[in-house]
Design a protein around this motif. Sequence first.
Motif, PDB file in Angstrom:
ATOM      1  N   ILE A 145       4.696  -5.587 -38.631  1.00 47.50           N
ATOM      2  CA  ILE A 145       3.946  -4.328 -38.652  1.00 47.50           C
ATOM      3  C   ILE A 145       3.008  -4.263 -37.450  1.00 47.50           C
ATOM      4  O   ILE A 145       2.921  -3.233 -36.759  1.00 47.50           O
ATOM      5  CB  ILE A 145       3.154  -4.195 -39.968  1.00 47.50           C
ATOM      6  N   GLY A 146       2.284  -5.344 -37.197  1.00 54.74           N
ATOM      7  CA  GLY A 146       1.382  -5.365 -36.058  1.00 54.74           C
ATOM      8  C   GLY A 146       2.097  -5.185 -34.741  1.00 54.74           C
ATOM      9  O   GLY A 146       1.610  -4.486 -33.839  1.00 54.74           O
ATOM     10  N   ARG A 147       3.268  -5.786 -34.613  1.00 56.89           N
ATOM     11  CA  ARG A 147       4.043  -5.646 -33.372  1.00 56.89           C
ATOM     12  C   ARG A 147       4.509  -4.215 -33.176  1.00 56.89           C
ATOM     13  O   ARG A 147       4.543  -3.709 -32.054  1.00 56.89           O
ATOM     14  CB  ARG A 147       5.253  -6.583 -33.407  1.00 56.89           C
ATOM     15  N   GLY A 150       1.192  -2.520 -32.040  1.00 51.54           N
ATOM     16  CA  GLY A 150       0.459  -3.001 -30.874  1.00 51.54           C
ATOM     17  C   GLY A 150       1.153  -4.055 -30.058  1.00 51.54           C
ATOM     18  O   GLY A 150       0.469  -4.827 -29.370  1.00 51.54           O
ATOM     19  N   GLY A 151       2.466  -4.116 -30.124  1.00 52.91           N
ATOM     20  CA  GLY A 151       3.166  -5.129 -29.354  1.00 52.91           C
ATOM     21  C   GLY A 151       3.009  -6.507 -29.968  1.00 52.91           C
ATOM     22  O   GLY A 151       2.424  -6.674 -31.045  1.00 52.91           O
ATOM     23  N   ARG A 152       3.525  -7.526 -29.252  1.00 54.57           N
ATOM     24  CA  ARG A 152       3.487  -8.873 -29.813  1.00 54.57           C
ATOM     25  C   ARG A 152       2.063  -9.396 -29.970  1.00 54.57           C
ATOM     26  O   ARG A 152       1.749 -10.036 -30.968  1.00 54.57           O
ATOM     27  CB  ARG A 152       4.302  -9.825 -28.917  1.00 54.57           C
ATOM     28  N   PHE A 153       1.187  -9.115 -29.009  1.00 53.22           N
ATOM     29  CA  PHE A 153      -0.190  -9.563 -29.146  1.00 53.22           C
ATOM     30  C   PHE A 153      -0.861  -8.822 -30.307  1.00 53.22           C
ATOM     31  O   PHE A 153      -1.675  -9.406 -31.044  1.00 53.22           O
ATOM     32  CB  PHE A 153      -0.965  -9.336 -27.847  1.00 53.22           C
ATOM     33  N   GLY A 154      -0.516  -7.563 -30.504  1.00 58.27           N
ATOM     34  CA  GLY A 154      -1.015  -6.834 -31.662  1.00 58.27           C
ATOM     35  C   GLY A 154      -0.551  -7.466 -32.954  1.00 58.27           C
ATOM     36  O   GLY A 154      -1.307  -7.550 -33.932  1.00 58.27           O
ATOM     37  N   GLY A 155       0.701  -7.941 -32.967  1.00 56.47           N
ATOM     38  CA  GLY A 155       1.210  -8.638 -34.142  1.00 56.47           C
ATOM     39  C   GLY A 155       0.447  -9.914 -34.420  1.00 56.47           C
ATOM     40  O   GLY A 155       0.121 -10.229 -35.568  1.00 56.47           O
ATOM     41  N   TYR A 449      -4.835  -5.568 -50.885  1.00 58.20           N
ATOM     42  CA  TYR A 449      -3.937  -4.640 -50.188  1.00 58.20           C
ATOM     43  C   TYR A 449      -4.589  -4.141 -48.901  1.00 58.20           C
ATOM     44  O   TYR A 449      -3.925  -3.926 -47.895  1.00 58.20           O
ATOM     45  CB  TYR A 449      -3.623  -3.431 -51.067  1.00 58.20           C
ATOM     46  N   LEU A 450      -5.901  -3.954 -48.954  1.00 55.28           N
ATOM     47  CA  LEU A 450      -6.611  -3.417 -47.791  1.00 55.28           C
ATOM     48  C   LEU A 450      -6.470  -4.311 -46.575  1.00 55.28           C
ATOM     49  O   LEU A 450      -6.504  -3.839 -45.437  1.00 55.28           O
ATOM     50  CB  LEU A 450      -8.097  -3.224 -48.139  1.00 55.28           C
ATOM     51  N   VAL A 451      -6.296  -5.624 -46.791  1.00 58.30           N
ATOM     52  CA  VAL A 451      -6.160  -6.538 -45.653  1.00 58.30           C
ATOM     53  C   VAL A 451      -4.970  -6.156 -44.773  1.00 58.30           C
ATOM     54  O   VAL A 451      -4.985  -6.375 -43.557  1.00 58.30           O
ATOM     55  CB  VAL A 451      -6.044  -8.000 -46.155  1.00 58.30           C
ATOM     56  N   ILE A 452      -3.946  -5.565 -45.376  1.00 54.29           N
ATOM     57  CA  ILE A 452      -2.799  -5.093 -44.590  1.00 54.29           C
ATOM     58  C   ILE A 452      -3.242  -4.016 -43.618  1.00 54.29           C
ATOM     59  O   ILE A 452      -2.900  -4.039 -42.426  1.00 54.29           O
ATOM     60  CB  ILE A 452      -1.696  -4.543 -45.522  1.00 54.29           C
ATOM     61  N   ALA A 453      -4.021  -3.075 -44.118  1.00 54.08           N
ATOM     62  CA  ALA A 453      -4.506  -1.981 -43.277  1.00 54.08           C
ATOM     63  C   ALA A 453      -5.442  -2.491 -42.191  1.00 54.08           C
ATOM     64  O   ALA A 453      -5.390  -2.026 -41.042  1.00 54.08           O
ATOM     65  CB  ALA A 453      -5.215  -0.943 -44.141  1.00 54.08           C
ATOM     66  N   VAL A 454      -6.300  -3.454 -42.524  1.00 59.70           N
ATOM     67  CA  VAL A 454      -7.228  -3.982 -41.532  1.00 59.70           C
ATOM     68  C   VAL A 454      -6.460  -4.679 -40.410  1.00 59.70           C
ATOM     69  O   VAL A 454      -6.763  -4.496 -39.221  1.00 59.70           O
ATOM     70  CB  VAL A 454      -8.234  -4.956 -42.190  1.00 59.70           C
ATOM     71  N   GLY A 455      -5.463  -5.448 -40.758  1.00 57.45           N
ATOM     72  CA  GLY A 455      -4.643  -6.093 -39.738  1.00 57.45           C
ATOM     73  C   GLY A 455      -3.897  -5.085 -38.884  1.00 57.45           C
ATOM     74  O   GLY A 455      -3.841  -5.204 -37.649  1.00 57.45           O
ATOM     75  N   ALA A 456      -3.333  -4.054 -39.519  1.00 64.76           N
ATOM     76  CA  ALA A 456      -2.571  -3.039 -38.784  1.00 64.76           C
ATOM     77  C   ALA A 456      -3.474  -2.234 -37.860  1.00 64.76           C
ATOM     78  O   ALA A 456      -3.108  -1.948 -36.703  1.00 64.76           O
ATOM     79  CB  ALA A 456      -1.862  -2.117 -39.774  1.00 64.76           C
ATOM     80  N   GLY A 457      -4.654  -1.850 -38.348  1.00 64.56           N
ATOM     81  CA  GLY A 457      -5.572  -1.080 -37.517  1.00 64.56           C
ATOM     82  C   GLY A 457      -6.010  -1.841 -36.280  1.00 64.56           C
ATOM     83  O   GLY A 457      -6.102  -1.273 -35.180  1.00 64.56           O
ATOM     84  N   ASN A 458      -6.271  -3.123 -36.430  1.00 61.94           N
ATOM     85  CA  ASN A 458      -6.665  -3.934 -35.277  1.00 61.94           C
ATOM     86  C   ASN A 458      -5.505  -4.143 -34.311  1.00 61.94           C
ATOM     87  O   ASN A 458      -5.720  -4.253 -33.099  1.00 61.94           O
ATOM     88  CB  ASN A 458      -7.221  -5.274 -35.752  1.00 61.94           C
TER      89      ASN A 458
END
Length: 949
Positions: A145-147, A150-155, A449-458
């Motif tokens: 999801i992060g990738r 935000g790309g691999r570094f975002g992941g 569940y919110l931790v997913i959103a926090v990781g994705a937003g960053n």
Amino acid sequence: MSQRFEAIEERLDDYESQIDTVYRLYHIPVLAALMAFMLWIRVRHYSNHVGSDGRPLYRGNDPYYHYRSTRYVVEHYPFTMPFDPWTGFDAGTRAGQFGTIFDQVVATAAMIVGLGSPSESTIIATTLLTAPVIATLCAIPMYVIGRRLGGRFGGIIAVVVLALSAGQFLTRSVVGTYDHHVAEVLATLVALVFGMVMVTVAQRDRPIYEFFRTREFELIGDSLKWAAAFGASLVVAVLVWPPAVFLFGIFAVFLLVHLSVEFVRGHSPDHVAIPSAIAMVVFAVLVSPFVVSMGLDVTDYSLLHPLFALAVAGGATFMAGIARLWESRDLPRIAYPVGILGMGLVGVAVIAVVLPDVFDFFVSQFRRVAGLGTTDTAATIGEAQSPSNPVSFFYGNYGFALYTAIGGFLLLSYRTLADERPRAEHVLITVFAAIMLLFTLTQLRFDYYLVIAVGAGNAYVVSWIYQFVDLDNVREDIRTVKPYQTLIVVAILFVIAGPLVATGATVTTVDRASQPGEMGQWTESLDWLSEETPEVGSYGSGDDPRLDFYGTYENTGDFEYEAGEYGVLAWWDYGHYITTRGERVPVANPFQQHATESADFLLAAEEDEAIEILEEDQPEGESVRYVMVDYQLGYAGTRKYGAPTAFESRHNVSSSDVGISVGQQNPQTGQFQPLYGAHTQRGYESMRVRMYQFHGSAREPGTITLNFGQYSEEGGVATLPEDATTVDDIYEQHDSVEAAREAAENDPTVFRGGVFGQPSERVEALEHFRLVHAGGPVASSPFDRVLGQQPVNGYDEWVKTFERVDGATVEGTGPANTEVQASVEMEIRSTGQTFIYTQYAETDADGSFEMTLPYSTTGYDEYGPETGHTNVDVRANSSYQFIAPEAPAIGTTDVTEAQVVGDDDTPVTVELQTPQIQPSGGNNESDSTDGDGGSGGDTRSSRTVRTAE
């Protein structure tokens, strides 16, 4: 010189080649290292959760029932338990959230490790390690999801947030937390990945309705495949945890937003609506075989699940159809969202009128998870409470990462509004994040569940910042690296992860969370219950029981209990303990089944009313035969003392009616800080206090008064006296009950009794409930702890077990029209502690009196579990002593165990006589016993004190 420069350039070329390799593959070792860290930090306290006997000590109460469900799957592989008569007396239960695919997967793992026949130790080890392993696996879809954002570094940044977050995701995935919570997160992450890919492919392939009419399926093949995958992933999420049906509500909101934006921007809603509808249909088809309830039930597989999915599919199709109609009539596209919203509101109004029960159901569910408030009952459940201080809560869990994530979603929202065609996956993750934040502000459990959103937003924040950092040039030529580029990378890591690393919040949280739950306090009493009470089915007879502990029973909805089968009443928190360790059938359990009935009994002010409640609510079999009360239910000022008032249905009492929270204002925060609890007279009269503190004995009014600074009787809150520095400032001991009563009547800030087991008025004795065991660590009352002195009434064992008995009928004679006191010294053999049981009766004009005594004095060896009775651990040290103080007259008699349990209905007889005055110089001793005394204190022998752990 030229040769030296050539050599340097060759070496730089080699370095650049290596840098290129690192650039392409760096995420793999970094991701592996983060996953190793996630696993290590969660399993480092493994030994805390295995008892000295090898049995598990899970964190919380639900893991024990998951263990039971997993054991069932192992013994009946691969089937889950259809119905359980070993909890929820006298109905049994089907636990929809337990015995799911989660338990099947864990059972399968145990079967593999155990080569098809796992030992108990193998099953325990597997269950203890399940949550840490699943949490570690969450890093993979989180990276994906992060990738995408935000790309691999975002992941990598997204996984860093996941690994370091100190919130609910961490506390619910440490070793010993054997529950479905972290599996919910993994299933949701996988579903989000498939959903994001599905909508992205749909925007690329642009499927429309006409492709189906012309059968050009090759044009939409990829969209259909990803739609099926998304639908299947949602099935897995629901099979792990049936309430995951809320994901359909989130997806419905996404469709409402995205399809509206698509049409306004000139694109067809068909592109995303078609695969979305197909995914929902796939889910409905696949989940239908699992449906067991024909009603609307969130916590079990019910018609709600396929119908909700089909409703979302219908909504997507409806929006796509209205868009075509809108376009054909050349209506302004900008009005489309308003039109859809208006038609939706009309539909909701129709449902409210035509199907009011359905409407009320959805409204209640919405308020429960997104209402930004807490009901009285939810306030007694830790995971269902809302954060009392959201700013502190979120900072403690994420540091600055939540706020940078919010910034990321604001950027995503801006991009959605600004782009000609917004990416659907951006809208999906933004909607998910917004709703999860709302859910978490309502119930803190949704923080995992919110931790997913926090990781994705960053992850998206990283991609946005990287627009200004040309790292591709660095990859091509290391000599182009600029200091600011390095500083930006370091700054990103510092802002997102710095506070959590600097404070050690992750490690501290794990250390705090990796402690066994309350089972440690209950183990001794539960082991006694399983060994020294009759098996379920043999009560009163000793017959062989019919119920198999891991047997298979048809889901009847209301199990029929037979003679000899009985229930054990305790507060609902402890139901799974009683089932799994005590191997008895609790009335109430953490499913909150029969929580109201349990509260009604514990708060009953009259014994006859309490028995009537049991006969009314649990009439089958032998009804309820045992009651277990723990320290937190028995003393005001503890965390759970007021909880039953939120569930009761018969007494119309609140927490302020049964106790007073006494404390002071914190000068730094201005918040009220409780120090101890005081019992009201109504609190002392409740069954749970009469049992736990008095052991069923009568209790005389006390002679102390408490001094308050301010006191709100309605709110049940009082403050310490201003400038209170000594014990004498807090309470006062009076010479008599009358003096204490007069002091309280003349000053509204003086409260009579309330501590040291001293009521303001007499509390009558119980006639049909007797203490049969006390066990666990010992503790002093909250008031004694505030005073910092040796407990006035001694220490209490954490858990006390009472048996409901017929009681022995006493028929006595004595002086006419006077009060008779019966008393006996009882000893808890396992601790050496003693107490006096006292009961009062009035003689009539003929001098006759009658009473019912619950404690026996002889005949213990004739009864035990083999005869269908209790091997009581509380036995008399003497005969009953009867005294009529005003006459005076005395008497003595014994009561057999057979008379107490109802095997011998012969009444006990006693005659009180005036003692003869012996000649001067003779022995002037009397056989009488002083009884309870005016102070209301327990008579307890000294003994070695064990401190609570």
